[in-house]
Design a protein around this motif. Structure first.
Motif, PDB file in Angstrom:
ATOM      1  N   GLU A   1      -6.391   9.519  -2.328  1.00 15.05           N
ATOM      2  CA  GLU A   1      -6.735   8.495  -1.340  1.00 15.05           C
ATOM      3  C   GLU A   1      -7.866   7.653  -1.900  1.00 15.05           C
ATOM      4  O   GLU A   1      -8.968   8.168  -2.148  1.00 15.05           O
ATOM      5  CB  GLU A   1      -7.139   9.133  -0.009  1.00 15.05           C
TER       6      GLU A   1
ATOM      7  N   CYS B   1       4.785   7.595  -2.579  1.00 13.73           N
ATOM      8  CA  CYS B   1       3.760   6.619  -2.201  1.00 13.73           C
ATOM      9  C   CYS B   1       3.646   6.606  -0.675  1.00 13.73           C
ATOM     10  O   CYS B   1       4.623   6.315   0.020  1.00 13.73           O
ATOM     11  CB  CYS B   1       4.118   5.237  -2.725  1.00 13.73           C
ATOM     12  N   THR B   2       2.476   6.922  -0.166  1.00 12.41           N
ATOM     13  CA  THR B   2       2.266   6.978   1.284  1.00 12.41           C
ATOM     14  C   THR B   2       1.785   5.644   1.843  1.00 12.41           C
ATOM     15  O   THR B   2       2.192   5.221   2.930  1.00 12.41           O
ATOM     16  CB  THR B   2       1.243   8.080   1.616  1.00 12.41           C
ATOM     17  N   GLU B   3       0.918   4.982   1.087  1.00 13.10           N
ATOM     18  CA  GLU B   3       0.366   3.701   1.551  1.00 13.10           C
ATOM     19  C   GLU B   3      -0.055   2.890   0.335  1.00 13.10           C
ATOM     20  O   GLU B   3      -0.592   3.432  -0.641  1.00 13.10           O
ATOM     21  CB  GLU B   3      -0.832   3.953   2.470  1.00 13.10           C
TER      22      GLU B   3
ATOM     23  N   HIS C   1      -9.291   0.657  -0.041  1.00  7.09           N
ATOM     24  CA  HIS C   1      -8.257  -0.365   0.111  1.00  7.09           C
ATOM     25  C   HIS C   1      -8.347  -1.456  -0.950  1.00  7.09           C
ATOM     26  O   HIS C   1      -7.334  -2.031  -1.343  1.00  7.09           O
ATOM     27  CB  HIS C   1      -8.325  -0.977   1.513  1.00  7.09           C
TER      28      HIS C   1
ATOM     29  N   ARG D   1      -2.828   5.295  -1.113  1.00  5.14           N
ATOM     30  CA  ARG D   1      -2.591   6.718  -0.931  1.00  5.14           C
ATOM     31  C   ARG D   1      -1.250   7.096  -1.514  1.00  5.14           C
ATOM     32  O   ARG D   1      -0.234   6.429  -1.286  1.00  5.14           O
ATOM     33  CB  ARG D   1      -2.643   7.087   0.553  1.00  5.14           C
TER      34      ARG D   1
ATOM     35  N   LYS E   1       6.345   1.130  -3.528  1.00  8.16           N
ATOM     36  CA  LYS E   1       5.569   0.794  -2.337  1.00  8.16           C
ATOM     37  C   LYS E   1       5.646   1.938  -1.325  1.00  8.16           C
ATOM     38  O   LYS E   1       6.151   3.020  -1.624  1.00  8.16           O
ATOM     39  CB  LYS E   1       6.071  -0.506  -1.731  1.00  8.16           C
ATOM     40  N   GLU E   2       5.119   1.663  -0.146  1.00  2.00           N
ATOM     41  CA  GLU E   2       5.021   2.677   0.906  1.00  2.00           C
ATOM     42  C   GLU E   2       6.369   3.335   1.191  1.00  2.00           C
ATOM     43  O   GLU E   2       7.389   2.662   1.307  1.00  2.00           O
ATOM     44  CB  GLU E   2       4.475   2.016   2.175  1.00  2.00           C
ATOM     45  N   LYS E   3       6.364   4.652   1.250  1.00  2.00           N
ATOM     46  CA  LYS E   3       7.500   5.514   1.562  1.00  2.00           C
ATOM     47  C   LYS E   3       8.547   5.592   0.446  1.00  2.00           C
ATOM     48  O   LYS E   3       9.611   6.185   0.653  1.00  2.00           O
ATOM     49  CB  LYS E   3       8.172   5.088   2.879  1.00  2.00           C
TER      50      LYS E   3
END
Length: 413
Positions: free
Chosen positions: A115, A163-165, A118, A143, A181-183
């Motif tokens: 983590e 990738c979570t975020e 940003h 994240r 990217k995310e997910k």
């Protein structure tokens, strides 16, 4: 009154001036270990033993770390930039010698959850990589998680990246995923020697960059369930590597198969001797070494099989396991025939054992020694006896004295 007025103006001016944006905290010179739960051991650079990690203690880069079962800890690069270490993990945190801003966590086994702040992607002072046996994950922010497992019986390393975020990049020998990217999720399975890699899209959709038959970049869209297989074989030509590529659709059908060659250093060549669990990076203990795997078929045969659609995609294995040879039944044990006891023969009279070897010769028959003459007796000449004779004549009487020596003994002169 004037002083109060000036103070009020200064206060209003301060409120109207916008505050400067707070820049992200760059990585500290040392990393800290915090949030220890259960067993967490560290081995500082230059040390030969693991010691218990101390909460909020700063450690130098190059320190090895391991956690026990049902344990966890956090590697903190700076406030807001953490790497959570799961149970039964083994890793080492290093700093690149040439590029000091690049920090790398070499994950041997276990799970990491990273983590970052940003605005991490906007900074130029720091970079973070998570390096595994089959792929390297570059952190863009913010994240993501990485899990690494070793399958000794299959001689495979299996890595799963999610990738979570935010966004990340994933790359390795002969492939590059510039953006996940995310997910999005991918699994990267590879042999210990590095001669086979399978990349499977576990979730999402993203591009993967490969090389075509001419060595130019080729971009392939990976959909959910699709896969790319890479075989890397040493060529007969010095410093030349043959790479075979198979692009597999979601249903397992071969969409495209081809091969190309590239120049490679000796260090980049696959080494079949490594098809066993790699050495532990955190201790001298070793994972159980499995038997060597079956040899991979030649690249030409693999490509031909892929083009003919003969290759079936395995679940996690790089190649079909070697055929199991039927065990031959053990030979029937036959008891040897009983030997008849030999007829009893009276043993010959044994000669008395010789006292030494070779045996001493028997002495010749003893002969009686010759009689030796009696020893000579030393006689004093003065003690010899004297014999006297008397001769009488009518005219004159003469007396003669003669000395008679004793008889000379035999053998003496």
């Amino acid at each position: 009154m004037r002083r109060s007025y000036l103070f009020a103006l200064a206060t209003v001016a301060a409120l109207l001036v916008p505050a400067a944006p707070v820049s992200a905290a760059r990585f500290d010179p040392l990393f800290r270990v915090v949030g220890i739960r259960g067993e967490c051991m560290v081995q500082p650079p230059g040390s030969t033993e693991f010691i218990p990690a101390i909460e909020d203690r700063a450690y130098h880069y190059g320190t090895k770390l391991k956690t026990g079962a049902d344990s966890s800890a956090i590697v903190r690069f700076s406030n807001g930039n953490d790497c959570r270490v799961g149970a039964s993990a083994r890793l080492v945190v290093i700093q690149d010698e040439k590029d000091k801003k690049l920090k790398t966590v070499k994950l041997h086994e276990g799970k990491l959850e990273i983590e970052l702040e940003h605005d991490f992607r906007e900074r130029t002072t720091d970079a973070l990589h998570i390096e595994t046996a089959t792929a390297i994950i570059g952190a863009i922010g913010c994240r993501f998680s990485v899990s690494a497992s070793i399958l000794p019986k299959l001689t495979l390393n299996v890595v799963v990246v999610m990738c979570t975020e935010g966004t990340i990049t994933v790359f390795g020998p002969n492939f590059e995923i510039p953006l996940m990217k995310e997910k999005d999720a991918i699994s990267a399975s590879g042999s210990f020697s590095g001669n086979f890699t399978r990349l499977k899209n576990e979730k999402g959709a993203y591009d993967i960059n490969l090389a075509d038959t001419e060595g130019n970049r080729k971009t392939v869209m990976m959909k959910d369930g699709s896969a790319v297989k890479l075989w890397r074989t040493r060529s007969d030509v010095e410093r030349t590597l043959v790479v075979a590529v198979a692009i597999v659709a979601e249903d397992g059908a071969i969409l495209e198969a081809y091969a190309y060659t590239e120049e490679a250093e000796e260090s980049a060549m696959p080494d079949e001797s490594l098809d066993r669990p790699p050495p532990e990076i955190i201790s001298d203990e070793r994972v159980e070494v499995p038997p060597p795997p079956a040899e991979e078929p030649p690249v030409e045969a693999m490509v031909a099989a892929a083009q003919a659609g003969l290759e079936a995609e395995p679940e996690v294995v790089a190649a079909a396991p070697p055929p199991v040879e039927a065990a031959e039944p053990p030979p029937m044990e036959v008891a040897p025939p009983a030997e008849e006891p030999p007829a009893e023969v009276a043993p010959p009279a044994e000669a008395p054992p010789a006292e030494a070897w070779p045996p001493a010769e028997e002495p010749p028959a003893e002969e009686p020694p010759p009689e030796e003459p009696p020893p000579a007796t030393e006689v004093n000449i003065d003690e010899w006896p004297i014999m006297t004779t008397t001769t009488t004549t009518t005219t004159t009487t003469t007396t003669t004295t003669t000395t008679i020596p004793p008889a000379t003994p035999v053998g003496r002169r």
